[in-house]
Write an enzyme that holds these catalytic residues in place. Structure first.
Site, PDB file in Angstrom:
ATOM      1  N   ARG A  60      -1.553  -2.315 -14.246  1.00 48.87           N
ATOM      2  CA  ARG A  60      -0.741  -1.693 -15.283  1.00 48.87           C
ATOM      3  C   ARG A  60      -1.602  -1.351 -16.501  1.00 48.87           C
ATOM      4  NH1 ARG A  60       4.063  -5.699 -16.239  1.00 48.87           N
ATOM      5  NH2 ARG A  60       4.597  -4.108 -17.793  1.00 48.87           N
ATOM      6  N   ASN A 114       3.241  41.006 -10.957  1.00 50.93           N
ATOM      7  CA  ASN A 114       3.154  40.592 -12.352  1.00 50.93           C
ATOM      8  C   ASN A 114       3.484  39.113 -12.495  1.00 50.93           C
ATOM      9  OD1 ASN A 114       3.185  40.600 -15.217  1.00 50.93           O
ATOM     10  ND2 ASN A 114       5.391  41.014 -15.202  1.00 50.93           N
ATOM     11  N   SER A 173      -4.284 -27.642  -9.272  1.00 50.86           N
ATOM     12  CA  SER A 173      -3.198 -26.865  -8.664  1.00 50.86           C
ATOM     13  C   SER A 173      -1.837 -27.372  -9.113  1.00 50.86           C
ATOM     14  CB  SER A 173      -3.295 -26.943  -7.145  1.00 50.86           C
ATOM     15  OG  SER A 173      -4.484 -26.340  -6.694  1.00 50.86           O
ATOM     16  N   GLY A 229      16.254  37.493 -23.652  1.00 50.26           N
ATOM     17  CA  GLY A 229      15.159  38.035 -22.865  1.00 50.26           C
ATOM     18  C   GLY A 229      13.789  37.614 -23.367  1.00 50.26           C
ATOM     19  N   ARG A 252      18.893  25.722 -12.322  1.00 50.27           N
ATOM     20  CA  ARG A 252      18.634  25.489 -10.894  1.00 50.27           C
ATOM     21  C   ARG A 252      17.984  24.130 -10.638  1.00 50.27           C
ATOM     22  NH1 ARG A 252      15.259  30.467  -9.059  1.00 50.27           N
ATOM     23  NH2 ARG A 252      15.028  29.160  -7.190  1.00 50.27           N
ATOM     24  N   ARG A 294       0.856 -31.738 -14.502  1.00 48.99           N
ATOM     25  CA  ARG A 294       1.949 -31.848 -13.538  1.00 48.99           C
ATOM     26  C   ARG A 294       2.456 -33.291 -13.504  1.00 48.99           C
ATOM     27  NH1 ARG A 294      -2.531 -30.642  -8.998  1.00 48.99           N
ATOM     28  NH2 ARG A 294      -3.338 -32.742  -8.682  1.00 48.99           N
TER      29      ARG A 294
END
Length: 447
Positions: A315, A169, A405, A81, A16, A422
């Site tokens: 994380r 039950n 930066s 069963g 199911r 840079r």
């Protein structure tokens, strides 16, 4: 106290669920339902745990072996069963003396406090029952004086009077080892389904003039899961209990219905959790902190005074130190942020450490992966990393150093130094104006 063992039934087909994943491996609060059942058996002090699996889902057997070892696996083949399933565990329990509790891997909300009252006393068989709001197809518990259980009646075989009984039950039972398998040996399959039912041992015990009893728990505690919708219902129940628990413990949640907890989430009193926060497994908030809206945390530690989010992702391996700040659209993986360190927005920090009081500018990336291996980035105390910088690991930025930066940093930066990685800016006078004029003329000719 008598020794305890557990037999967990996990051999159902689970058709199911309509899923290629075996039913009992579906997650509730980030943990397989089967693991919830094993957790409960361990919390009860069971020295042996046997999980009965079916041949249709070898993944379940492998899951059990990985957690408990191969000796914990019993195979039911073919399925005949519940009584037959328990008998399949008999060999794995050879030499055990004590009480055996039988539980179900698709009953993930059952906890030790609900089962503990079943142990002890003089009853031969103890059954766990519940009072059902809608008894429906549940088997009914026909009770005598006190806690005496006279018999279990299946709904389809119950009289009109018995159908009005709302004590039902759950299927969970406790019985002494030797007696359990002695009774199971007498169970027959003389029924419409041709199966061996575990519930028959109550009648067989009564025939021997043995006392059977029932203890009771809340219906929600024994809620079974057989479909995706029932899994959602169980998840909803779990989350409701967790939210109430944390609210009671002093955790502030303006919109608790939007917060999702994992099975092992720990949150210190005084913490504020804003709307739409998700806790995956392995999160500990060790002191009063603020977790802002739309953040996702997994395998992370957040210390007192820290602030995470909004829209942050922690994380596994992330440790956010006292009064540290992780802002919007910042992802942290396997990085320890020192006390008071900040990464306020738009950054990826993976594999490394950031010293106390350091500042990580917007757009900063720890380049931790070269396509084959991971490497670490270390940013020292009080360092300042300018916006839009890429730190190519392995690399160390010394205490109090600064990164200009837009830099790409590939070499270590000594303490107190300024690193500029840079290209030199060149301004070409009039170039933009000439370019626009040329393009406009070309466009005009085409038209």
């Amino acid at each position: 106290m008598a020794a305890r063992a557990a037999v967990i039934l996990a051999a159902g087909q689970g058709t199911r669920m309509r899923s290629p994943l075996p039913k009992v491996l579906h997650l509730l609060a980030g943990r397989a339902m089967l693991d919830h059942a094993i957790d409960t058996a361990e919390a009860l002090g069971c020295e042996r745990i046997v999980v009965v699996v079916g041949t249709h889902a070898p993944e379940v057997g492998r899951h059990v072996e990985a957690r408990l070892g191969p000796e914990a696996v019993a195979v039911q083949d073919p399925p005949l069963g519940t009584g037959h399933a328990v008998r399949c565990a008999e060999e794995a329990l050879v030499g055990f003396e004590g009480d055996v509790v039988i539980t179900y891997a698709d009953c993930p909300l059952l906890r030790a406090p609900s089962v503990e009252p079943m142990f002890g006393g003089t009853a031969a068989v103890t059954v766990l029952g519940f009072e059902a709001a809608d008894p429906g197809a549940y088997g009914r518990l026909v009770m005598g004086d006190g806690d005496t259980l006279l018999r279990i009646v299946e709904a389809k075989e119950a009289s009109e009077h018995e159908l009005k009984v709302n004590r039902c039950n759950s299927g969970v039972m406790v019985c002494e080892h030797g007696l359990l398998f002695s009774l199971l040996a007498e169970v027959t399959n003389a029924n419409a389904k041709g199966e061996y039912y575990l519930t028959d041992i109550v009648e067989l015990a009564r025939r021997r003039d043995l006392h059977c009893r029932a203890t009771f728990t809340d219906e929600a505690a024994v809620q079974g899961v057989n479909s995706q919708s029932e899994l959602v219902a169980a998840e909803t129940q779990f989350q409701s209990v967790q939210r109430d628990h944390f609210l009671t413990e002093g955790v502030a949640m303006p919109a608790p219905e939007t917060v999702q907890f994992a099975w092992d989430t720990e949150v210190a009193a005084g913490t504020t959790i804003e709307p739409h926060v998700v806790f995956a497994p392995g999160v500990r908030i060790t002191g009063p902190a603020k977790i802002r809206a739309f953040s996702h945390l997994e395998g992370a530690v957040v210390e007192a005074g820290a602030e995470v989010g909004p829209y942050a992702r922690l994380r596994p391996g992330a440790v956010i130190g006292a009064k540290a700040r992780i802002g919007n659209f910042v992802e942290v993986k396997n990085v320890a942020m020192g006390a008071g360190a900040k990464a306020n927005h738009l950054a990826y920090l993976g594999d490394g450490e950031v010293g106390a009081g350091a500042n990580i500018g917007a757009g900063t990336i720890f380049c931790n992966y070269d396509g084959f291996n991971k490497a670490r980035t270390v940013v020292g105390e009080g360092a300042f990393v300018g916006s839009n910088s890429a730190l190519v690991a392995p690399v160390t930025v010394g205490e109090g150093a600064m990164i200009g930066s837009g830099s790409v940093v590939t070499d270590d930066v000594p303490p107190g130094d300024l690193a500029l990685g840079r290209a030199k800016q060149i301004n070409k006078a009039g170039w933009a104006a000439r370019f626009r004029a040329a393009m406009s003329e070309r466009k005009g000719r085409k038209s």
